[in-house]
Design an enzyme around this catalytic site. Structure first.
Site, PDB file in Angstrom:
ATOM      1  N   ASP A   7     -17.551   0.554  12.170  1.00 28.52           N
ATOM      2  CA  ASP A   7     -16.718  -0.079  11.159  1.00 28.52           C
ATOM      3  C   ASP A   7     -15.340  -0.338  11.761  1.00 28.52           C
ATOM      4  OD1 ASP A   7     -15.949  -0.948   8.549  1.00 28.52           O
ATOM      5  OD2 ASP A   7     -14.928   0.972   8.286  1.00 28.52           O
ATOM      6  N   ASP A  24     -15.744   5.855   8.863  1.00 30.05           N
ATOM      7  CA  ASP A  24     -14.972   6.931   8.252  1.00 30.05           C
ATOM      8  C   ASP A  24     -14.823   6.792   6.748  1.00 30.05           C
ATOM      9  OD1 ASP A  24     -13.061   4.915   7.942  1.00 30.05           O
ATOM     10  OD2 ASP A  24     -11.395   6.295   8.313  1.00 30.05           O
ATOM     11  N   ASP A  48     -19.471   3.734   4.382  1.00 29.27           N
ATOM     12  CA  ASP A  48     -20.202   3.809   5.648  1.00 29.27           C
ATOM     13  C   ASP A  48     -21.343   4.828   5.608  1.00 29.27           C
ATOM     14  OD1 ASP A  48     -18.461   1.975   6.893  1.00 29.27           O
ATOM     15  OD2 ASP A  48     -17.022   3.572   7.305  1.00 29.27           O
TER      16      ASP A  48
END
Length: 767
Positions: free
Chosen positions: A317, A515, A519
């Site tokens: 991400d 994080d 996710d």
């Protein structure tokens, strides 16, 4: 040899009991040997028989427990060897086998006790009391009662009770979370995590999380999860060892049948131990987990470590992974007549009372510029709009445009909105005494170490990198180009992220790094999920297989190096040990080894296999660069100056914007050039003389600082050129002259932005 591992629900043997059994068997063996050498053969035989019976009793109990749990046990080989040693009157061999048996038990029990002890110590140091400021002074309260927004005092030597934002600068010992032994200086406005120790003066802070959502409690939960997993290779070793039992019995029976000598069968049983598999493989894997933890990487068991070793594709991400995950001020745009530093002072003075993440960015920016803040009064929050209060007798409002501005918006607002749209910035508008005064542009900047991390991961064996984000395509593509990814997927929701991970997983083992809560599904679907939990425990950390506890993502590259080395050594130690055991079985079957010699030889094989497994703990290849203390201090001092010059660099563009028409602000241009010559150029020269040699020593290779040195020269050349142009123009400059100066300022701004990015990536990321 070693006792079978207890299954689920069985209580582990205590370290004390196994140690007593080991010491007793060893004493019987050694005293018997001394008696034999002094001529007391009868006493020696009795002592060795006692040791053999002790081992036989122990293995009988472990086999019975395993059978009750319907679990196969390789202790059958040890039991038969002990019985055989007694029947063929080889008590010395039986005593040695008993010592081998208890050695394995001690190793297992100590490993289990150490894991429990480390977890107990981690839980024991969890903060339990906080000191909260309130009416009447400080009050000690249970940490569970701390609420977001509470003001707390953390004394020298005390553990930070919850995650928060500092109101005063101090230094912290963060080794419990990051593994970094050196104290870290944290300025006022910086975030601080629970579990770290105040290594400086007492400091006040604002709580930004409750205790159960803070970093330290999350890490305790993560370590508990890390105890529960067994590596696939360790499970394979267990299955192979069990399959080894019938093979051993067949070889022993064949040796007896062909020779007619039962001693050969006993010798085969003695050397046919799968200890290299049962001990060497788990020791290598557990050693790898231990070594990874020193780099701030919690790997949830051996299974995750082995999968990490096999991974070839990295997906990640953007927010909080490649970027810092928290906003910072990129520019302050002000209305006519309002000074940017004064507006920042008023806004930060008001925001220092708030726990909001955007408030933290404004307060941090003011602290970085060395602006002294004033106390705020009559502070009130308008939910959904912003914050208002009084600072030095002036009414200050911060928040959304609809609460601050009137229609139509002035020109400076339109300019700020255009810039925010282009750069993907957030905006916080400010009003002073009821009049719009300016706007703060906030961005989530790229991590300085992100490009170096991507190169380190490719060096560690990652073959493909993929960026997946819910952000806009133009911003995602820009970040992807900077860090060097192979593919970029933008505007993706959690379900689409999950689908991409599953597609990549179908072609090669994957690592997913993230994080955020969104996710978590993708982390769970990847072969290895990696979460950044430096700012506290989240759903992503719970779903992940690996958690980075420090705020540096390059630890993942070191973890990959460690995982691959651990896996390689585990296989090598097990294969070498089992090959030697098989060779010893052949020698015993042909009568070339007696049971006693076989026992001694097998003990040597076990020790060699375990010693080979323990080499995982030795330093191996990593990408980490360790700076000497003097270089580290110098680099940090220059980084403080580097950060403080950020507003001056942005002022170059602001002044360029103002050089239009007949109202060009030449006075402001002159003041800017004075500051560039007084502040910027001396700093660039100091970096050339002090920082670049540090980088060259750390990185090595041919001319690692050539590009940085060249931009230092270009920045000084451009400043000198602008000074000459400024001195050549009159009080009423021609449009062409203003155009040239404005172009020079824009060019200087671009060069300095590029130069700073290069320095942060190649130099300051080392600290």
């Amino acid at each position: 040899m070693t006792a079978s591992k207890p299954g689920p629900g069985l209580s582990e043997p205590t370290t004390g009991r196994d140690t007593i059994l080991f010491i007793t068997a060893t004493a019987l063996l050694l005293v018997g040997a001394a008696s034999s050498l002094s001529g007391g053969d009868g006493l020696a035989t009795a002592l060795w028989i006692a040791a053999t019976v002790l081992g036989l009793s122990y293995s009988t109990v472990t086999i019975a427990v395993a059978l009750r749990r319907r679990r196969p046990s390789v202790d059958v080989i040890a039991w038969l060897a002990l019985v055989g040693a007694l029947l063929v009157r080889e008590p010395l061999a039986g005593a040695i086998i008993a010592v081998m048996l208890f050695t394995g038990g001690v190793l297992e029990a100590r490993a289990s006790a150490r894991a429990a002890r480390e977890l107990g110590a981690l839980a024991a140091r969890a903060p339990r009391i906080a000191r909260r400021e309130g009416d009447g002074g400080l009050h000690e309260i249970p940490v569970s009662e701390v609420a977001v927004g509470d003001r707390l005092l953390v004394g020298a030597g005390e553990i930070v009770p919850v995650d928060g934002r500092l109101l005063e600068s101090t230094s912290f010992d963060e080794s419990a979370l990051s593994g970094e032994p050196m104290p870290v200086e944290r300025p006022a406005g910086d975030n601080v995590r629970s579990g770290v120790v105040n290594a400086g003066r007492p400091a006040r802070m604002i709580a930004t999380e409750t205790a159960d959502r803070s970093a330290y409690s999350g890490i305790v939960r993560l370590v508990e999860q890390a105890q529960a997993s067994t590596a696939p290779f360790v499970r394979l070793a267990d299955r192979f060892a069990v399959a080894f039992v019938p093979l051993t019995l067949a070889v022993a029976g064949l040796a007896w049948a062909l020779s007619g000598d039962p001693v050969r069968a006993v010798a085969v049983l003695v050397v046919a131990t799968p200890c290299p598999l049962l001990l060497a493989a788990p020791i290598a894997i557990m050693s790898g987990l231990s070594r990874a933890s020193r780099h701030g990487v919690i790997i949830k068991g051996g299974a995750a470590l082995e999968q990490l070793a096999a991974a070839r594709v990295l997906l990640f991400d953007k927010t909080g992974t490649l970027t810092r995950g928290r906003p910072s001020i990129s520019e302050v745009v002000t209305a006519d007549g309002m000074d940017a530093d004064e507006l920042l002072r008023l806004a930060a003075s008001l925001d220092q009372t708030s726990a909001h993440v955007l408030a933290a960015a404004i307060v941090t920016a003011a602290r970085d510029r060395g602006i002294a803040l004033a106390p705020a009064s009559e502070v009130a929050e308008r939910p959904g709009y912003g914050l208002q209060g009084r600072v030095d007798g002036r009414e200050v409002r911060l928040g959304k445009a609809v609460w601050i501005l009137a229609d139509p918006p002035p020109a400076w607002v339109r300019r700020a909105r255009r810039r925010a749209a282009v750069e993907g910035s957030l905006t916080v508008f400010a009003a002073v005494d009821g009049r719009p005064a300016g706007v703060f542009l906030l961005t989530d900047p790229l991590r300085a170490d992100a490009p170096r991390m991507m190169r380190a991961l490719r060096y560690a064996g990652i073959q493909r990198t993929v960026l997946i984000t819910g952000d806009r395509a133009d911003i995602a593509e820009s970040v992807g180009r900077i860090v060097g990814t192979d593919a970029v997927y933008a505007d993706r929701d959690p379900a689409e992220k999950l689908a991409i991970v599953e597609d990549e997983q179908a072609t090669a083992p994957t690592i997913m790094v993230g994080d955020g809560v969104n996710d978590a599904p993708a982390l769970a679907a990847a072969a290895v999920g990696v979460a950044l939990a430096a700012r506290g425990a989240t759903a992503s950390a719970e779903a992940a297989d690996i958690v980075l506890t420090s705020d540096r993502i390059d630890g993942l590259a070191d973890a990959i190096f460690i995982a691959r080395r651990s896996h390689r050594i585990a296989r090598r130690a097990a294969a070498t040990g089992m090959a030697l055991s098989a060779a010893a079985m052949a020698l015993a079957a042909f009568g070339l080894l007696t049971p006693t010699l076989g026992a001694v030889l097998q003990e040597g094989i076990d020790v060699a296999a375990i010693a080979m497994a323990l080499t995982v703990l030795l330093p191996g290849r990593t990408h980490t660069v360790v700076l000497p203390a003097a270089d580290l201090a110098a680099a940090r001092r220059l980084y403080v100056q580097h950060t403080a010059l950020g507003p001056l660099i942005e002022q170059v563009r602001t002044v360029a914007d103002g050089l239009t028409g007949s109202s060009a602000d030449l006075k402001r241009l002159g003041e800017l050039l004075d500051r560039l010559e007084a502040d910027l150029l001396p700093h660039e020269r100091a970096e050339e003389e002090q920082l670049l040699p540090i980088v060259a020593r750390a990185l090595g290779g041919p001319d690692p600082t050539g590009a940085l040195s060249r931009t230092h020269t270009e920045i000084e050349h451009q400043v000198r050129r602008l000074r000459r142009c400024f001195e050549d123009i009159g009080d009423e400059p021609e449009p062409d002259e203003l155009t040239d100066i404005r172009a020079g300022l824009y060019g200087l701004h671009a060069i300095m932005r590029l130069h700073n990015a290069q320095e942060e990536e190649n130099a300051f990321s080392l600290i």
